[in-house]
Structure formats: C-alpha cells, structure tokens
Design a protein around this motif. Structure first.
Motif, short mmCIF file in Angstrom:
data_model
loop_
_atom_site.label_atom_id
_atom_site.label_comp_id
_atom_site.label_asym_id
_atom_site.label_seq_id
_atom_site.Cartn_x
_atom_site.Cartn_y
_atom_site.Cartn_z
N PRO A 126 16.27 5.58 -57.78
CA PRO A 126 17.01 4.53 -57.19
C PRO A 126 16.86 4.21 -55.91
N GLY A 127 16.67 5.43 -54.84
CA GLY A 127 16.36 5.21 -53.61
C GLY A 127 15.03 4.75 -53.06
N PHE A 128 14.25 4.67 -54.00
CA PHE A 128 12.96 3.86 -53.74
C PHE A 128 12.84 2.36 -54.07
N ARG A 129 13.81 1.72 -54.77
CA ARG A 129 14.04 0.37 -55.01
C ARG A 129 14.10 -0.55 -53.82
N PRO A 130 14.58 -0.20 -52.71
CA PRO A 130 14.47 -1.02 -51.83
C PRO A 130 13.20 -1.15 -50.91
N LEU A 131 12.38 -0.24 -51.02
CA LEU A 131 11.04 -0.26 -50.28
C LEU A 131 10.07 -1.12 -51.14
N LEU A 132 10.35 -1.08 -52.62
CA LEU A 132 9.63 -1.85 -53.34
C LEU A 132 9.77 -3.35 -53.23
N ALA A 133 11.10 -3.58 -52.78
CA ALA A 133 11.32 -5.05 -52.47
C ALA A 133 11.12 -5.78 -51.19
N ASP A 134 10.58 -4.70 -50.26
CA ASP A 134 10.07 -5.26 -49.09
C ASP A 134 8.80 -5.98 -49.07
N ARG A 135 8.78 -7.34 -48.44
CA ARG A 135 7.37 -7.88 -48.20
C ARG A 135 7.39 -8.23 -46.84
N VAL A 136 6.17 -8.08 -46.25
CA VAL A 136 5.81 -8.36 -44.91
C VAL A 136 4.98 -9.72 -44.89
N SER A 137 5.16 -10.63 -44.01
CA SER A 137 4.44 -11.64 -44.06
C SER A 137 2.88 -11.73 -43.89
N GLY A 138 2.14 -12.48 -44.64
CA GLY A 138 0.72 -12.42 -44.40
C GLY A 138 -0.02 -11.46 -45.64
N VAL A 139 0.91 -10.59 -46.05
CA VAL A 139 0.09 -9.62 -46.89
C VAL A 139 0.81 -9.53 -48.15
N ASN A 140 0.36 -9.89 -49.28
CA ASN A 140 1.16 -9.81 -50.77
C ASN A 140 0.38 -8.45 -51.29
N PRO A 141 1.49 -7.63 -51.38
CA PRO A 141 1.01 -6.38 -52.44
C PRO A 141 0.47 -6.79 -53.65
N PRO A 142 -0.39 -5.69 -54.36
CA PRO A 142 -1.12 -5.93 -55.88
C PRO A 142 0.08 -5.95 -56.47
N PRO A 143 -0.45 -6.51 -57.80
CA PRO A 143 0.83 -6.65 -58.81
C PRO A 143 1.47 -5.40 -59.17
N HIS A 144 0.71 -4.32 -59.29
CA HIS A 144 1.40 -3.07 -59.66
C HIS A 144 2.29 -2.30 -58.68
N TYR A 145 2.24 -2.95 -57.36
CA TYR A 145 3.02 -2.21 -56.36
C TYR A 145 4.38 -1.95 -56.69
#
Lengths: 222, 222
Positions: free
Chosen positions: B198-217
C-alpha cells in the motif's frame, strides 16, 4: 584480532580508522589491492571496495557507512554520532556532505584521477577533472571554515564522525599535495586540532610507494 | 503537519516517502524545484538537494541517509533497519550499494541525463552516459535477482530499507521507461511484491509534466 582491509589513502578507510582509534578499539590493518578483485575479498564485499571490517566473532562488515553506524551501536562508549536526535541528524548530514557531495566534486576529481588511476593502470589524470576538483575545493574549504568558526567542532560542540569524515578526505588530498591551507584560516585551525589527536598519528605515518607527501603533511604545527 | 520537500522522481525522496508510508507516519508533500536554489530552502539544506523533512516540532532534516536513520530512531515501531547488529550491517551495506554504486553506475547515467538535465536546462543526454547506464543496469538487475532468489527480501527475511532503496531507484528508472523487466525474472517478482505494498501506491500515481510512464509502470501485474 579484528582486521580492517584498507588502502592507505582511501578516505573511506581513513574515516573508519579514525573512528576505531577514537573509540580505542584495537585492530590490525591489511592492505587490499582492490583492483586485483581477489576472490576471498569479493566474497566479503561484492562491491570490491575498502574498507571491510572482519570482527573476531566472524561478522564481516562492508561499506564505511555500515561500519561506522555499527561501531557506534556495538561500542557505544565514546559515541561519534551525537546523543540527541537533532545532533545525530546534523552529524549524518555532514558525513553525507563529505562522503557524497565533497567526494563527487573534489575527491573523485583529484584523488581518483591522480592516485587511483595510476594504481589501476587507467592512464593519466584528466586535465578537466583536475581543474574542476581544484575549483570546487575552495568553496568547500570556505564552508568547512564557516562551520568551524560558528561551532566548536563541525557538527556542534562535540567531536563527531563529521569531523573524522571531513579530515579523512582532506588528509588524503593533503598527502598528494592538493590542499592549499592558506585559503581559509578557520579550516586550517580546525584541521590542526583534528590532526593533533592521538588517533590521527598512524595515518600521518603512512607512506605509499611512488608518492611523497609535502613536508607539512605530518607536521602538527603546519 | 510534517512536510517532505521532494521531486516526484527523485530516488532519494522516493526512498524517504516509502519509509514514511511503511511506518504509517503522515506527511505532506511539497515539490521543491531545487535548481531555483530558493533562499529558504538553501537555509534548510545548503546542499540544495531533496529530500528535506521538516518536522512539526521545528526539527529540519536534510539528506536521505540522515532522514532514514532518524525515522528508525524517532519512530522505532516497524523498524526498517533490522534488529541485530548483523542484520543492520547487511541492510546498510545494501542501502549504500543502491544509493552509491547503483546510483553512480546506473541512475546518474540514465535518470540524471534524461530527466534532470532537461529540468535544469543543461542540454541533451550524453550518448556515452546512456550507453554506460544501460550496460551497467543488467548486472545490477542480476545481482538484485540473486539476492531475491536466496532471501525472502533483499537483506534477509524481513522487508527493510534495502528493499525500499532499491525500489526507489528502480521505480524512477521504470517511470522513464528504462527498465527491461525480462532481463531477470527473480528481480521482476521481487519488484512486483514491493510495488504491491500500500505504501507504494502514491508513487505510482505521480506524474511529471512532459514525460508519460510506460503502460506497465503503475500496473501491479506487469
């Protein structure tokens, strides 16, 4: 007897030697030519770096961060990390400053280029790296001098691992003649105080083949 | 409320976020554009780096090493450094492995070149650095996979700061699309387990402008 695997000028090994000496923990030194990647040594530390500490009870510790934290936990008399949470945070911030930022900006550019490359047969020092190292050294000596002027020791009013870490890097650079102590008087005074401690003497007596330190290196009144 | 100054993809800030989350210590995130060298921030951390943790009682902690050691001392429930001296030495050896060796050999060559240079306006990634980073990544994933195969978690039979540190670096690289998880199945299985916490979820929700993570991220079943 406890064994510390080291290289005479490795700042990280010097930090551990100073910590062991301050805590009056006896140990035997063994030089490890890390570039030979000896099997038994790689088993003790897959990173292939010094320092590695082998305790008499069989416990083997690799990495100066792990070793220094261990020493303060296993031998808590004469603590080197401070007592309160705030003191400990400040000591560790400065350990990280010298082992991380200073190491990247200064030590790697000077000690690695001039000393380690020769030992490892990796050619001549890179001129741009040397220039960057000398340029970065000055603001670092000024920061160190500012700390030394505003506090008794670098992290507060007690000698700590912060002092030993900074002195470990500076002493390795001083050996290869790269410190101009006229840059900052407060930094020089602080270094003279650390250098005068009995635990520092064995480091000042070290010699490595092919490189003679400048005359002031082992002089306590430089 | 406790404040953590961070950058969304900083591996060192991610490590601290994961540690805070595992320990269930509430905090507020604040993005710090470190390249702007804001005066108030430089006063908190003269190194000018994230993470910096500001506690409600006024204590300010800089540097991920100082912060993580502090968290285990100040909030000892759910320890992340292990209990015995041997366990703690192994956790710290691996923290240093990922924050030091892995960071120099992989993270600096990929994350710094591709992401930080762009943010700081320092030009395009250096092709030689990228090549070195990708070449170094494979043996590191193999070492990680070997650890994960021979132990329940990286440092032993308990989740520790070693897992969080490794996952922090890997997750930042995974976001920019630089991890090929087919290289090592054991490393992938281990990462899937850490990622599912559960502690990992907030990191996976982060987005930075100009870079989209790959679908598996952000996919827990990648």
């Amino acid at each position: 007897m406890r064994i510390l695997y080291h290289l005479p000028l490795s700042p990280y090994a010097r930090k551990v030697r100073l910590a062991l000496n301050e805590k009056r923990i006896p140990f035997e030194l063994r030089v490890e030519r890390v570039w030979e990647r000896r099997d038994e040594f790689m088993d003790m530390n897959p990173a292939g770096t010094v320092p590695v500490l082998a305790e008499e009870n069989g416990l083997v510790l690799a990495d100066s961060y792990a070793i220094c934290e261990y020493l303060d936990e296993a031998y808590p008399e004469l603590p080197l990390l401070g007592r309160t949470l705030a003191e400990r945070a400040e000591v560790r911030r400065l350990v990280s400053w010298f082992d991380g930022k200073f190491a990247r900006e200064v030590t790697a550019n000077l000690y690695y280029e001039k000393q380690m490359k020769r030992l490892m047969g990796r050619g001549n020092p890179d001129a741009a790296a040397l220039r960057a190292g000398y340029a970065n050294l000055k603001p670092h000596l000024d920061y160190l001098g500012w700390l030394a002027e505003t506090r008794l020791w670098l992290a507060g009013n007690f000698l700590s691992l912060a002092d030993l870490t900074a002195a470990a890097h500076l002493s390795a650079l001083d050996y290869i003649g790269d410190i101009d102590w006229t840059v900052n008087d407060a930094a020089k005074d602080w270094y003279a105080r650390v250098k005068s401690r009995p635990g520092f003497r064995p480091l000042l007596a070290d010699r490595v083949s092919g490189v003679n330190p400048p005359p002031h290196y082992a002089d306590l009144d430089f």
